[in-house]
Write a protein that holds these residues in place. Structure first.
Motif, mmCIF file in Angstrom:
data_model
loop_
_atom_site.group_PDB
_atom_site.id
_atom_site.type_symbol
_atom_site.label_atom_id
_atom_site.label_comp_id
_atom_site.label_asym_id
_atom_site.label_seq_id
_atom_site.Cartn_x
_atom_site.Cartn_y
_atom_site.Cartn_z
ATOM 1 N N LEU A 307 0.853 -1.187 0.000
ATOM 2 C CA LEU A 307 0.000 0.000 0.000
ATOM 3 C C LEU A 307 0.891 1.240 0.000
ATOM 4 O O LEU A 307 1.669 1.453 0.935
ATOM 5 C CB LEU A 307 -0.912 0.010 1.234
ATOM 6 N N LEU A 309 0.885 5.037 0.344
ATOM 7 C CA LEU A 309 0.058 6.152 0.785
ATOM 8 C C LEU A 309 0.869 7.446 0.738
ATOM 9 O O LEU A 309 1.975 7.513 1.270
ATOM 10 C CB LEU A 309 -0.461 5.890 2.194
ATOM 11 N N GLU A 333 -1.382 -1.055 -4.329
ATOM 12 C CA GLU A 333 -2.522 -0.129 -4.207
ATOM 13 C C GLU A 333 -1.963 1.260 -3.906
ATOM 14 O O GLU A 333 -1.157 1.416 -2.981
ATOM 15 C CB GLU A 333 -3.479 -0.542 -3.087
ATOM 16 N N THR A 334 -2.361 2.242 -4.678
ATOM 17 C CA THR A 334 -1.930 3.617 -4.427
ATOM 18 C C THR A 334 -3.053 4.378 -3.749
ATOM 19 O O THR A 334 -4.203 4.365 -4.215
ATOM 20 C CB THR A 334 -1.537 4.306 -5.743
ATOM 21 N N LEU A 335 -2.714 5.034 -2.646
ATOM 22 C CA LEU A 335 -3.713 5.704 -1.816
ATOM 23 C C LEU A 335 -3.316 7.168 -1.640
ATOM 24 O O LEU A 335 -2.305 7.465 -0.993
ATOM 25 C CB LEU A 335 -3.803 5.016 -0.447
ATOM 26 N N ALA A 337 -3.872 10.242 0.233
ATOM 27 C CA ALA A 337 -4.499 10.555 1.524
ATOM 28 C C ALA A 337 -3.548 11.413 2.346
ATOM 29 O O ALA A 337 -2.335 11.398 2.150
ATOM 30 C CB ALA A 337 -4.830 9.273 2.285
ATOM 31 N N ARG A 344 -10.215 9.345 6.892
ATOM 32 C CA ARG A 344 -9.646 8.680 5.708
ATOM 33 C C ARG A 344 -8.698 7.558 6.123
ATOM 34 O O ARG A 344 -8.712 6.470 5.542
ATOM 35 C CB ARG A 344 -8.914 9.717 4.854
ATOM 36 N N ILE A 348 -9.013 3.436 5.352
ATOM 37 C CA ILE A 348 -7.931 2.649 4.730
ATOM 38 C C ILE A 348 -7.614 1.417 5.575
ATOM 39 O O ILE A 348 -7.477 0.301 5.045
ATOM 40 C CB ILE A 348 -6.683 3.527 4.530
ATOM 41 N N TYR A 352 -8.146 -2.417 4.160
ATOM 42 C CA TYR A 352 -6.974 -3.218 3.784
ATOM 43 C C TYR A 352 -6.340 -3.987 4.944
ATOM 44 O O TYR A 352 -5.560 -4.909 4.707
ATOM 45 C CB TYR A 352 -5.912 -2.310 3.145
#
Length: 622
Positions: A307, A309, A333-335, A337, A344, A348, A352
């Motif tokens: 992940l 972030l 996964e690109t988040l 935030a 938020r 997440i 996840y």
């Protein structure tokens, strides 16, 4: 068209050589008076040899070789082609005429033909080496290391038309190689001769071609080279030599990192794989210098999901594309935030359920945070609080905070907020199933906002290079070094520790500036001036790695140490942080006063102003 023309010229030259050597061999054998008995034989011998030698030379691909780059292999092929052509011609003449060619004629013709055909080719190579390559704009180069790597580089520099360097001398500490030559280039002596050699040969570039040398040895050689005015370049990777990739493309400028003289870090791969492999790993600040390197180094350990972030979409996109190219099978996964956004971050973690968290998101620029203390607090304190508490709440196995030596006895807002972040994760660890730990290290070479990119930019514009103070000292480490140790520290975590990385010897910023100017090909204080700008708000002359209450103990890794966990009351810390939240909109002096309540060792200009004002008020009342 030009290539065909050259081949035709070479074929014609060879055939003339064949005919001339046979004819001359007969004349020499018979003292210029050729008997009638051999007049018919000489004609058949010359005619047969022309066709047979042409076929033999073609069979051994002598006309497909670039003789400008001729070496022992080409010479071997030429000898074989000549021997085969001569033997077949000898047999052919015997079968046609019934008479053998005089052995002295055969041997003389073969020797002369080999000398002429080979001489033409190697004369061409000498011409290209000594005339075509002799151009005024080529820099004279000194190669340090007359081993395999140095020899390969010398050969390519001499032959590659794109190169702007011409090797003129070697340096090697091995006495067996000294006073010898490689490709016509002399080995002039050991490293003590570097200064004299640079002066004597008017060297513009020094290439260090010893990829097997230790970091300490390289650092010692670079120290000698720094005293010259030559540009320093290096062949850095031993694996490239082994795999045959060494070329002039591998030559790079010597960087400040090469001066640190540290040996490569040995990482316990098994320990890392145990806690990252097939786990969901969250990296906050994944687009930053440390965060992105964490992504690169964790990806090979096959996490089930990585992940990424970050707050900045461009930086996250960049690291995502890099990872997808290098690790196409990795689930990413690109988040986008902000760690300050609690809702938020909660979403997440709910979605996840990350098992391992590396928290690298932070504001780190000291002077900027002095002017914007509330933003430093929101990001470094409350951002850390959000991610750490969600890690605890949603059952993460490990949480690793990236901290800084500026958190020790801080004189800056940034350092103080990072110290509070350390205190937060230590307090959370006391009643959590999650293993919380912090990793503390100093300046990272090349990271965003660090001194090296700033110096490089100033040098690029012709100076001056600005140093805050002549005695300013900092610990330095490369980004890959720091991240390897961060990941390793995560494997060692038992909960509540502050891991301190061995940063090696501290470096004077003034010396760093001088070295960087030299490595850029300029003379300090001559071509590029160094100016002192004064210590900036929040800075101190030297950084520390331990607080007074922290003892230090070793780990099984020789580059990682543990500061003794502080005894913190969670409820008291929570109360102080609520006070901090209440004053976020106040003036900097008020904010800094609350920061000092939480971290008593914090000293800043703002706090000093407040204390001075209060003392003046008390005196006026007396």
């Amino acid at each position: 068209m030009l290539l065909k023309k050259r081949k035709l010229i070479l074929v014609a030259t060879d055939m003339i050589s064949v005919a001339a050597t046979i004819y001359c061999s007969y004349l020499i054998r018979f003292d210029g008076n050729l008997p009638d008995l051999y007049k018919n034989q000489i004609g058949i011998y010359i005619l047969a040899s022309l066709f047979i030698f042409a076929g033999s030379f073609h069979l051994f691909k002598l006309y497909n070789r670039i003789w400008q780059y001729a070496s022992v292999g080409e010479l071997y092929s030429l000898i074989r082609a000549s021997l085969v052509g001569g033997a077949i011609s000898y047999l052919f003449v015997y079968l046609v005429t019934g008479k053998t060619i005089p052995m002295s004629v055969f041997i003389g013709a073969l020797q002369s033909n080999l000398f002429l055909t080979g001489g033409v080719r190697f004369a061409w190579r000498m011409f290209t080496d000594h005339y075509q390559r002799k151009k005024e704009h080529h820099n004279k180069a000194l190669i340090i290391g007359a081993g395999d790597c140095g020899s390969i580089i010398a050969k390519e520099l001499k032959q590659n038309q794109a190169s702007i360097m011409t090797p003129v001398a070697f340096i090697d500490d091995d006495p067996r190689k000294q006073k010898s030559q490689i490709y016509g280039i002399p080995v002039v002596g050991d490293r003590q001769c570097i200064m004299d050699t640079v002066t004597k040969y008017e060297i513009r570039d020094i290439i260090i071609a010893i990829p097997s040398a230790s970091k300490k040895e390289l650092s010692a050689i670079i120290e000698i080279c720094k005293a010259t005015k030559a540009n320093l370049k290096i062949i850095p990777i031993l694996n490239d030599l082994i795999s045959g990739k060494v070329s002039i493309k591998e030559i790079r400028d010597v960087e400040v990192e090469d001066l640190l003289g540290r040996e490569p870090i040995k990482t316990d791969l098994k320990g890392i794989a145990n806690y990252v492999e097939q786990k969901t790993v969250l990296i906050t600040g994944a687009g930053g210098s440390i965060g992105s390197e964490l992504c690169r180094q964790i990806a090979p350990f096959q996490p089930s999901k990585l992940l990424l972030l970050g707050h900045g979409e461009n930086s996250i996109y960049t690291i995502e594309m890099e990872l997808r190219t290098k690790f196409p099978e990795l689930s990413i996964e690109t988040l986008i935030a902000d760690v300050q956004d609690r809702e938020r971050i909660e979403l997440i973690f709910q979605r996840y359920s990350p098992q391992v968290v590396f928290h690298a998101a932070a504001h780190k620029h000291v002077p900027l945070m002095e002017r914007n203390p509330s933003e430093a607090i929101k990001n470094n304190v409350f951002g850390t609080k959000n991610v750490a508490e969600c890690s605890d709440r949603y059952g993460a196995e490990r949480f690793v905070l990236i901290s800084t030596d500026k958190a020790v006895n801080p004189t800056s807002v940034m350092g103080t907020t990072k110290r509070i972040a350390e205190m937060l994760v230590q307090s959370l660890n006391t009643n959590s199933e999650t293993l919380f730990a912090a990793v503390r290290f100093g300046n990272v070479l090349g990271s965003r906002g660090s001194v090296i990119p700033r110096f490089k930019q100033q040098i690029k514009h012709g100076g001056p290079v600005t140093v805050t103070h002549p005695e300013m000292i900092r610990y330095f480490m490369t980004i890959p070094e720091a991240v390897q140790l961060v990941i390793q520290a995560g494997a060692l975590a038992k909960g509540g520790e502050v891991f301190i990385l061995d940063m090696g010897a501290p470096v004077k910023i003034y010396d760093l500036a001088r070295d960087l100017i030299r490595l850029s090909g300029f003379e300090p204080e001559v071509d590029i001036r160094i100016e002192y700008s004064g210590i900036r708000p929040g800075e101190k002359l030297f950084e520390e790695l331990l607080t007074d209450e922290e003892g230090i103990s070793s780990t099984k890794h020789n580059r990682i140490f543990i500061g003794k966990p502080s005894s913190l009351q969670r409820s008291l810390l929570e109360f102080e942080i609520k006070k901090l939240e209440a004053v976020l909109q106040e003036e900097a002096e008020v904010i800094c006063g609350v920061l000092q309540d939480i971290v008593p060792t914090f000293r800043s200009e703002q706090v000093s102003v407040v204390e001075k004002t209060e003392q003046e008020k008390e005196l006026s009342l007396v």
